[in-house]
Scaffold this motif. Structure first.
Motif, PDB file in Angstrom:
ATOM      1  N   GLY A 273       0.868  -1.121   0.034  1.00  0.00           N
ATOM      2  CA  GLY A 273       0.184  -0.163   0.000  1.00  0.00           C
ATOM      3  C   GLY A 273       0.810   1.222   0.068  1.00  0.00           C
ATOM      4  O   GLY A 273       0.461   2.319   0.362  1.00  0.00           O
ATOM      5  N   LYS A 274       2.207   1.348  -0.423  1.00  0.00           N
ATOM      6  CA  LYS A 274       3.056   2.285  -0.212  1.00  0.00           C
ATOM      7  C   LYS A 274       2.394   3.574  -1.316  1.00  0.00           C
ATOM      8  O   LYS A 274       2.518   4.694  -0.966  1.00  0.00           O
ATOM      9  CB  LYS A 274       4.342   1.983  -0.630  1.00  0.00           C
ATOM     10  CG  LYS A 274       5.540   3.016  -0.623  1.00  0.00           C
ATOM     11  CD  LYS A 274       6.802   2.279  -0.549  1.00  0.00           C
ATOM     12  CE  LYS A 274       7.438   2.566  -2.031  1.00  0.00           C
ATOM     13  NZ  LYS A 274       8.702   2.187  -2.096  1.00  0.00           N
ATOM     14  N   GLU A 275       2.049   3.121  -2.470  1.00  0.00           N
ATOM     15  CA  GLU A 275       1.559   4.002  -3.527  1.00  0.00           C
ATOM     16  C   GLU A 275       0.415   4.759  -2.833  1.00  0.00           C
ATOM     17  O   GLU A 275       0.397   5.968  -3.309  1.00  0.00           O
ATOM     18  CB  GLU A 275       1.443   3.398  -4.948  1.00  0.00           C
ATOM     19  CG  GLU A 275       2.682   2.788  -5.481  1.00  0.00           C
ATOM     20  CD  GLU A 275       3.741   4.237  -5.853  1.00  0.00           C
ATOM     21  OE1 GLU A 275       3.242   5.220  -6.200  1.00  0.00           O
ATOM     22  OE2 GLU A 275       4.833   3.938  -5.386  1.00  0.00           O
ATOM     23  N   PHE A 276      -0.524   3.821  -2.517  1.00  0.00           N
ATOM     24  CA  PHE A 276      -1.625   4.363  -1.774  1.00  0.00           C
ATOM     25  C   PHE A 276      -1.447   5.632  -0.579  1.00  0.00           C
ATOM     26  O   PHE A 276      -1.963   6.681  -0.747  1.00  0.00           O
ATOM     27  CB  PHE A 276      -2.817   3.367  -1.402  1.00  0.00           C
ATOM     28  CG  PHE A 276      -3.970   3.745  -0.611  1.00  0.00           C
ATOM     29  CD1 PHE A 276      -4.917   4.394  -1.527  1.00  0.00           C
ATOM     30  CD2 PHE A 276      -4.362   3.773   0.718  1.00  0.00           C
ATOM     31  CE1 PHE A 276      -6.118   4.992  -1.162  1.00  0.00           C
ATOM     32  CE2 PHE A 276      -5.185   4.210   0.961  1.00  0.00           C
ATOM     33  CZ  PHE A 276      -6.219   4.878   0.302  1.00  0.00           C
TER      34      PHE A 276
ATOM     35  N   SER B  32      -0.152   8.970  -2.339  1.00  0.00           N
ATOM     36  CA  SER B  32      -0.971   9.376  -3.185  1.00  0.00           C
ATOM     37  C   SER B  32      -1.983  10.023  -2.165  1.00  0.00           C
ATOM     38  O   SER B  32      -2.464  11.245  -2.160  1.00  0.00           O
ATOM     39  CB  SER B  32      -1.787   8.470  -4.043  1.00  0.00           C
ATOM     40  OG  SER B  32      -2.331   7.611  -3.218  1.00  0.00           O
ATOM     41  N   LEU B  33      -2.339   9.333  -0.943  1.00  0.00           N
ATOM     42  CA  LEU B  33      -3.135  10.095   0.156  1.00  0.00           C
ATOM     43  C   LEU B  33      -2.385  11.211   0.561  1.00  0.00           C
ATOM     44  O   LEU B  33      -2.902  12.562   0.971  1.00  0.00           O
ATOM     45  CB  LEU B  33      -3.322   9.347   1.237  1.00  0.00           C
ATOM     46  CG  LEU B  33      -4.516   8.332   1.601  1.00  0.00           C
ATOM     47  CD1 LEU B  33      -4.584   7.748   2.912  1.00  0.00           C
ATOM     48  CD2 LEU B  33      -5.839   9.265   1.158  1.00  0.00           C
TER      49      LEU B  33
END
Lengths: 409, 420
Positions: free
Chosen positions: A238-241, A244-245
């Motif tokens: 979930g790093k990209e998520f 982006s958060l």
């Protein structure tokens, strides 16, 4: 051998380039010149729409008179109007016409004015000049001696020893005004600076601005460096998520957060404290993004090599990523520092007492609803940007060194 | 460079050594051991108004002997002040007192946050009824008028003398004189800022009224005529719009003859003017009585959240503030109109008026004055809608009719809740 016309052309080209550069730098420097010169102007000079290029207070001819009058009232450097002293002003008229009328204007809203009440004014005509003697007959000493003089327009010419700060027409008279008749040299030239300093507790404001800005930079760097390293170099689900958060919060304008943040701070009982000025700004999305991009641009091999040598993530951050991202950190530091130093709305909202207010709020003291004290405003502005300008030159050097040190082109 | 700065600084500190205690520090000391402290949030950023308010508070606190005190807290400009109060309501951290415009009071009342003055047992007899009535909402008075300014006419006496002209007392005389002087000087002599304030004087004096049968009307017949009048003044060469900064910082940009500007600006006019500055009541519709000035400035209000002790202290303070003596000192210092009619007879004022006729002008003018509507959205309307329309028309970007029609549409949408 080169043909001659070409050299001429090159020379003309150079001249053109320099002309453009000079014009550009004049345009850039003009506001600074304007600020500096206005900071040395009397209110009347500062309020003229037709520019006054060289203020009276910068003319050496006035300095001698300022020193002499200052010495009579207090000291040659900073003047004053001490108890028991007499200040003698000469006004050269050549002929003996109507006697000038001298008064001491009362400061606004004073219930009583010991300076005006205890001053004895005597006027006498000597050979070719009026001599006005102001004697402080009270027990109190004063910083300033404001004086107003009415002199008849029927005089062909008149020349006061010290150039007045304002000259205006009043019926059959000229009204001459001095904001300080016994200024001393420094008190004369730096009148606005000294008065600005008295208007508000600028020493405290300076400390608050520097302290909050530095704390934001240092605290922000620690948080941003760790977050950016995790996002750039540590694999986790979930790093990209998450990234982006974090970036998405950039889309929320600061004004929207103003009131929720205020309420939060009020519940924490943090209003009117340094926490309120510093903590909400510690986590910087801009800083995280900037440093993450920096870390991403570092070669993977460096980290692989470190890992083979047994370096933990902490060691990789501390011993590889940080030393190589000094320019990025400096960039972040400069932006954060300037942002914090120049902040107006947030400090205004979360602080109440003068002890917690910052330099930018102090500048407001000179702006009114129906007019502004431009001289005082520009003097205080000059003081407030001085550290920034000095810091900029230092940081510029650091910046260039930082790029060279990192070895990244 | 560093060394010279340090030298400068040390000289500065020596220079600071001969200092008088500042009002701000005195108040701090007065509040140090006080059991009851009532905060007063205000919008005076600096200059004479802030100094005058602080001096009033020092004087009041002195009478309390250290047991109770009022503490003034500057919160930036008036707009900053109302922003901060909105945040304070949300966080339940409201001061005991604050400055508020009539439209601010209307807004705060939507949250039921303001105490009616009658509940404080404060007697408002002797205050200018015009000012008191303006804070009346649904039959209750919610504010004590405090710093009220009116517009007056400023003029260049040297210029009038040069042309042998009299000070105009009616609009017709004013236009004729301004035209004559402008033709002689070959440049417009009436300086005005194209905003809602300047407009209000001409609008009220020509018989205009913003509220018609309870509805806010900006594009009324009188409104359009008023704006056309100003636009024509610019075209005919006797009126000069000032779009950058205060009029008092623009004297040198031409030949100043007249302006119709707030009395609170007097000290700035005086310090900037090289000419013989005169003041007079505003020209009226006829020469019989002065024109109607726009009243600006705030009232003091007491919030419901204040506890019983703070309320009692606030009441005492308000009583002190509106006393003829306090109003006289405050008015003379700032150019605000004393809100107590008895102040005109106070020795401070009579002595001052003798030497400073401008203050007499203010006292006269304050009897001929009008207010803008006290509706919660007025602040936004006057700056962003009406002010914008006036500017567009004066600068020739729209006809007066079109500009005001557009403004009316915006106001209707705003008041109907269609826009924010």
């Amino acid at each position: 051998m080169r043909p001659k016309p070409l050299r001429w052309r090159a020379l003309l080209g150079q001249i053109a380039v320099y002309a453009v550069l000079i014009a550009g730098s004049v345009v850039m420097a003009f506001p600074f010149y304007w600020m500096l010169s206005t900071s040395l102007k009397s209110p009347q000079e500062a309020q003229q729409a037709v520019p006054v290029w060289v203020p009276e207070r910068l003319k050496p001819a006035n300095w001698a008179a300022a020193a002499r009058l200052g010495a009579q009232g207090g000291s040659r450097w900073w003047g004053g109007y001490r108890a028991g002293r007499s200040v003698v002003l000469r006004v050269y008229t050549g002929e003996k016409g109507p006697e000038p009328v001298v008064t001491i204007p009362t400061p606004p809203a004073a219930f009583s004015d010991p300076r005006a009440d205890n001053t004895r004014v005597e006027t006498a005509f000597k050979d070719g000049w009026w001599e006005v003697t102001l004697t402080n007959g009270g027990q109190e000493s004063f910083r300033l001696l404001p004086v107003r003089m009415h002199i008849a327009k029927s005089y062909r010419e008149f020349r006061p020893e010290l150039q007045p700060d304002s000259v205006s027409s009043r019926g059959e008279d000229w009204e001459l005004g001095w904001s300080n008749l016994a200024p001393g040299v420094l008190g004369y030239v730096f009148h606005n600076f000294r008065e600005a300093w008295y208007t508000a507790p600028f020493g405290r404001y300076f400390f608050n601005s520097f302290f909050t800005a530095l704390a934001q930079v240092l605290g922000g760097l620690v948080i941003a460096a760790m977050a950016a390293f995790a996002l750039a170099r540590i694999p986790f689900p979930g790093k990209e998520f998450v990234f982006s958060l974090i970036i998405a919060t950039l889309m929320i304008p600061g004004e929207v957060l103003l009131i929720p943040n205020y309420i939060l701070l009020a519940r924490l009982e943090w209003l009117d404290t340094y926490y309120a000025l510093i903590v909400p700004w510690l986590a910087s999305v801009f800083g995280i993004f900037l440093l993450r991009q920096f870390y991403l641009s570092l070669p993977q091999d460096l980290f692989d090599a470190a890992r083979i040598d047994g370096a933990t993530y902490w060691a990789q951050l501390w011993r590889i990523a940080l030393p190589l991202s000094v320019p990025g950190m400096i960039t972040y530091g400069i932006f954060t520092f300037l942002g914090a130093y120049n902040a107006l709305l947030w400090p205004l909202i979360v602080t109440n007492s003068p002890e917690m207010r910052t330099i930018q709020l102090g500048l407001q003291s000179f702006i009114g609803e129906a007019g502004s004290d431009y001289g005082g405003l520009m003097a205080a502005s000059t003081l407030s940007i001085l550290p920034i300008v000095l810091g900029y030159f230092l940081a510029q050097k650091q910046f260039i060194q930082g790029v060279a040190r990192s070895g990244i082109k | 460079m560093k060394r010279s700065f340090a030298l400068w600084l040390s000289l500065g500190i020596v220079g600071l050594a001969v200092a008088q205690p500042k009002a701000e520090d005195v108040i701090k000391e007065q509040c140090a051991k006080a059991e009851v402290v009532a905060e007063l949030w205000h919008g005076f950023t600096g200059g004479a108004p802030k100094a005058a308010l602080e001096n009033l508070i020092v004087e009041f606190n002195r009478g309390k002997g250290g047991s109770a005190c009022v503490r003034p807290v500057p919160q930036g400009s008036y707009r900053d002040l109302s922003t901060k109060l909105k945040a304070a309501f949300a966080a339940n951290k409201v001061p005991a007192m604050a400055q508020a415009f009539e439209n601010n009071i209307a807004l705060y009342l939507e949250g039921d946050a303001v105490l009616p003055i009658s509940s404080l047992g404060l007697d408002l007899k002797g205050l200018n009824p015009l000012f008191v009535n303006a804070t009346k909402i649904k039959g209750q008075v919610y504010g004590v008028p405090f710093n009220k300014s009116v517009q007056i006419m400023y003029y260049n006496n040297d210029l009038l003398k040069k042309y042998g002209a009299k000070v105009p007392t009616s609009i017709d005389e004013f236009v004729a004189t301004a035209k004559r002087l402008s033709e002689g000087e070959k440049t417009p002599v009436y300086f005005f800022v194209p905003d809602a304030s300047t407009y209000a004087y001409w609008f009220f004096t020509r018989g205009g009224n913003y509220l018609q049968n309870g509805k806010l009307v900006l594009n009324s017949k009188v409104g359009v005529e008023t704006l056309e009048f100003l636009v024509k003044g610019v075209k005919d060469g006797w009126a000069k719009p000032i779009t950058q900064g205060f009029i008092n910082a623009n004297f040198g940009s031409g030949t100043f003859g007249f302006s119709t500007d707030t009395s609170a600006g007097y000290s700035f006019y005086k310090s900037a003017a090289k000419f013989d500055l005169g003041t007079a009541p505003l020209p009226g519709k006829t020469g019989k009585q002065p024109g109607y000035a726009l009243v600006q400035g705030t009232n003091l209000i007491v919030f419901k959240q204040a506890d019983a002790k703070e309320r009692a202290l606030a009441t005492e303070f308000l009583k002190f503030v509106i006393s003829p003596k306090a109003q006289a000192v405050f008015g003379v210092a700032t150019g605000y109109v004393p809100v107590h009619l008895g102040s005109g007879a106070d020795a401070t004022v009579t002595r001052y008026v003798k030497e400073n006729p401008w203050f007499g002008t203010i006292l006269t003018q304050s009897r001929y004055a009008r207010f803008e509507p006290a509706i919660a959205e007025w602040e936004q309307i006057r700056f962003d809608i009406l002010g914008q329309a006036i500017k567009e028309a004066v600068l020739g970007q729209a006809t007066p009719k079109a500009a005001l029609d557009k403004a009316q549409k915006q106001v209707d949408d705003l008041l109907a809740g269609r826009t924010r």
